[in-house]
Design a protein around this motif. Structure first.
Motif, PDB file in Angstrom:
ATOM      1  N   PHE A  26       6.764  -2.292   7.293  1.00  0.00           N
ATOM      2  CA  PHE A  26       6.868  -0.740   6.934  1.00  0.00           C
ATOM      3  C   PHE A  26       8.025  -0.298   6.408  1.00  0.00           C
ATOM      4  O   PHE A  26       9.184  -0.815   6.629  1.00  0.00           O
ATOM      5  CB  PHE A  26       6.867   0.194   8.569  1.00  0.00           C
ATOM      6  N   ASN A  27       7.808   0.454   5.345  1.00  0.00           N
ATOM      7  CA  ASN A  27       8.863   0.725   4.537  1.00  0.00           C
ATOM      8  C   ASN A  27       9.943   1.546   5.225  1.00  0.00           C
ATOM      9  O   ASN A  27       9.590   2.999   5.246  1.00  0.00           O
ATOM     10  CB  ASN A  27       8.709   1.202   3.091  1.00  0.00           C
ATOM     11  N   GLU A  28      10.859   0.954   5.849  1.00  0.00           N
ATOM     12  CA  GLU A  28      11.704   1.896   6.918  1.00  0.00           C
ATOM     13  C   GLU A  28      12.564   2.959   6.084  1.00  0.00           C
ATOM     14  O   GLU A  28      13.061   3.987   6.431  1.00  0.00           O
ATOM     15  CB  GLU A  28      12.519   0.992   7.631  1.00  0.00           C
ATOM     16  N   GLU A  29      12.897   2.685   4.898  1.00  0.00           N
ATOM     17  CA  GLU A  29      13.579   3.807   3.965  1.00  0.00           C
ATOM     18  C   GLU A  29      12.934   5.023   4.082  1.00  0.00           C
ATOM     19  O   GLU A  29      13.532   6.210   3.859  1.00  0.00           O
ATOM     20  CB  GLU A  29      13.584   3.289   2.408  1.00  0.00           C
ATOM     21  N   LEU A  30      11.575   5.068   4.139  1.00  0.00           N
ATOM     22  CA  LEU A  30      10.868   6.483   4.253  1.00  0.00           C
ATOM     23  C   LEU A  30      11.211   7.238   5.479  1.00  0.00           C
ATOM     24  O   LEU A  30      10.999   8.496   5.609  1.00  0.00           O
ATOM     25  CB  LEU A  30       9.423   6.154   4.280  1.00  0.00           C
ATOM     26  N   GLU A  31      11.892   6.538   6.604  1.00  0.00           N
ATOM     27  CA  GLU A  31      12.069   7.476   7.763  1.00  0.00           C
ATOM     28  C   GLU A  31      13.145   8.364   7.441  1.00  0.00           C
ATOM     29  O   GLU A  31      13.074   9.503   7.967  1.00  0.00           O
ATOM     30  CB  GLU A  31      12.456   6.275   8.909  1.00  0.00           C
TER      31      GLU A  31
ATOM     32  N   TYR B  91       4.816   4.768  -6.547  1.00  0.00           N
ATOM     33  CA  TYR B  91       4.321   3.432  -6.857  1.00  0.00           C
ATOM     34  C   TYR B  91       5.507   2.397  -6.837  1.00  0.00           C
ATOM     35  O   TYR B  91       5.266   1.388  -6.995  1.00  0.00           O
ATOM     36  CB  TYR B  91       3.815   3.430  -8.081  1.00  0.00           C
ATOM     37  N   GLY B  92       6.685   2.871  -6.525  1.00  0.00           N
ATOM     38  CA  GLY B  92       7.841   2.042  -6.450  1.00  0.00           C
ATOM     39  C   GLY B  92       8.499   2.039  -4.790  1.00  0.00           C
ATOM     40  O   GLY B  92       7.912   1.663  -3.962  1.00  0.00           O
ATOM     41  N   GLU B  93       9.766   2.886  -4.758  1.00  0.00           N
ATOM     42  CA  GLU B  93      10.469   3.094  -3.655  1.00  0.00           C
ATOM     43  C   GLU B  93       9.649   3.731  -2.504  1.00  0.00           C
ATOM     44  O   GLU B  93      10.132   3.670  -1.415  1.00  0.00           O
ATOM     45  CB  GLU B  93      11.536   3.765  -4.013  1.00  0.00           C
ATOM     46  N   GLY B  94       8.641   4.540  -2.886  1.00  0.00           N
ATOM     47  CA  GLY B  94       7.591   5.313  -1.960  1.00  0.00           C
ATOM     48  C   GLY B  94       6.573   4.390  -1.585  1.00  0.00           C
ATOM     49  O   GLY B  94       5.910   5.112  -0.690  1.00  0.00           O
TER      50      GLY B  94
ATOM     51  N   ILE C 200       0.742  -1.049   0.106  1.00  0.00           N
ATOM     52  CA  ILE C 200       0.138  -0.147   0.077  1.00  0.00           C
ATOM     53  C   ILE C 200       0.773   1.271   0.117  1.00  0.00           C
ATOM     54  O   ILE C 200       1.848   1.231   0.517  1.00  0.00           O
ATOM     55  CB  ILE C 200      -0.826   0.078   1.182  1.00  0.00           C
ATOM     56  N   GLY C 201       0.520   2.201  -0.768  1.00  0.00           N
ATOM     57  CA  GLY C 201       1.134   3.633  -0.818  1.00  0.00           C
ATOM     58  C   GLY C 201       0.075   4.535  -1.242  1.00  0.00           C
ATOM     59  O   GLY C 201      -1.198   4.390  -1.373  1.00  0.00           O
ATOM     60  N   VAL C 202       0.353   5.845  -1.279  1.00  0.00           N
ATOM     61  CA  VAL C 202      -0.488   6.928  -1.675  1.00  0.00           C
ATOM     62  C   VAL C 202      -0.192   7.331  -3.310  1.00  0.00           C
ATOM     63  O   VAL C 202       0.874   6.877  -3.711  1.00  0.00           O
ATOM     64  CB  VAL C 202      -0.308   8.248  -1.129  1.00  0.00           C
ATOM     65  N   THR C 203      -1.182   7.630  -3.978  1.00  0.00           N
ATOM     66  CA  THR C 203      -1.206   7.810  -5.491  1.00  0.00           C
ATOM     67  C   THR C 203      -0.444   9.036  -5.730  1.00  0.00           C
ATOM     68  O   THR C 203      -0.063   9.806  -4.998  1.00  0.00           O
ATOM     69  CB  THR C 203      -2.618   7.870  -5.902  1.00  0.00           C
ATOM     70  N   ASP C 204       0.001   9.110  -6.962  1.00  0.00           N
ATOM     71  CA  ASP C 204       0.558  10.410  -7.645  1.00  0.00           C
ATOM     72  C   ASP C 204       0.020  11.386  -7.478  1.00  0.00           C
ATOM     73  O   ASP C 204       0.101  12.545  -7.177  1.00  0.00           O
ATOM     74  CB  ASP C 204       0.891  10.000  -8.935  1.00  0.00           C
TER      75      ASP C 204
ATOM     76  N   VAL D 124       6.824  10.544   7.238  1.00  0.00           N
ATOM     77  CA  VAL D 124       5.617   9.472   7.015  1.00  0.00           C
ATOM     78  C   VAL D 124       5.868   8.633   8.293  1.00  0.00           C
ATOM     79  O   VAL D 124       6.730   8.345   8.772  1.00  0.00           O
ATOM     80  CB  VAL D 124       6.158   8.592   5.970  1.00  0.00           C
ATOM     81  N   GLU D 125       4.661   8.790   9.238  1.00  0.00           N
ATOM     82  CA  GLU D 125       4.701   7.917  10.486  1.00  0.00           C
ATOM     83  C   GLU D 125       3.742   6.815  10.333  1.00  0.00           C
ATOM     84  O   GLU D 125       2.477   6.990  10.225  1.00  0.00           O
ATOM     85  CB  GLU D 125       4.092   8.837  11.541  1.00  0.00           C
TER      86      GLU D 125
END
Length: 126
Positions: free
Chosen positions: A79-84, A95-98, A25-29, A41-42
């Protein structure tokens, strides 16, 4: 506006990639462009089981803070820890790394409520 085919979408501007009993799951463009520059992003629900429509986290942009809603019922397994360290990945590659979370869903019925790319484009007026 990038709205990939093969994904499912919510009225809350989240995308879902369904693979077996897992959903990424992510948010759209559209959502990231409306929010502007993402600064934080929390997600503190990793390891929790949540119902559909429950808040799983929040996203903070320069202009605003928005809640993130579960598109399906299930357990937040990653959780995508890269976003921290790099929350701007949501802007540059939504839609990829995000991507934000991975969920093991417990109720496949919720998938029927999600929109196709064509339905989402219609909703946002594209």
């Amino acid at each position: 506006m990038n709205i990939p085919e093969g994904l499912k979408y919510t009225k809350d501007h989240e995308w879902c990639l369904v693979e077996g009993d897992m959903v990424t799951i992510g948010v759209t463009d559209f959502a990231q462009s409306e929010l502007g520059d993402i600064v934080f992003v929390e997600v503190e629900t990793e390891g929790e089981s949540l119902d559909r429509e429950e808040v799983f986290g929040s996203i903070e942009a320069v202009k605003t803070v928005s809640d993130l809603f579960m598109p399906v019922a299930g357990e937040v397994v990653e959780f995508n820890e890269e976003l921290e360290a790099n929350p701007e990945l949501v802007n540059s590659d939504p839609y990829g790394e995000g991507w934000m979370i991975k969920v093991k869903f417990t109720d496949a019925d919720g998938l029927d409520e999600l929109m196709s790319a064509a339905e989402y484009k219609e909703m946002i007026g594209q």
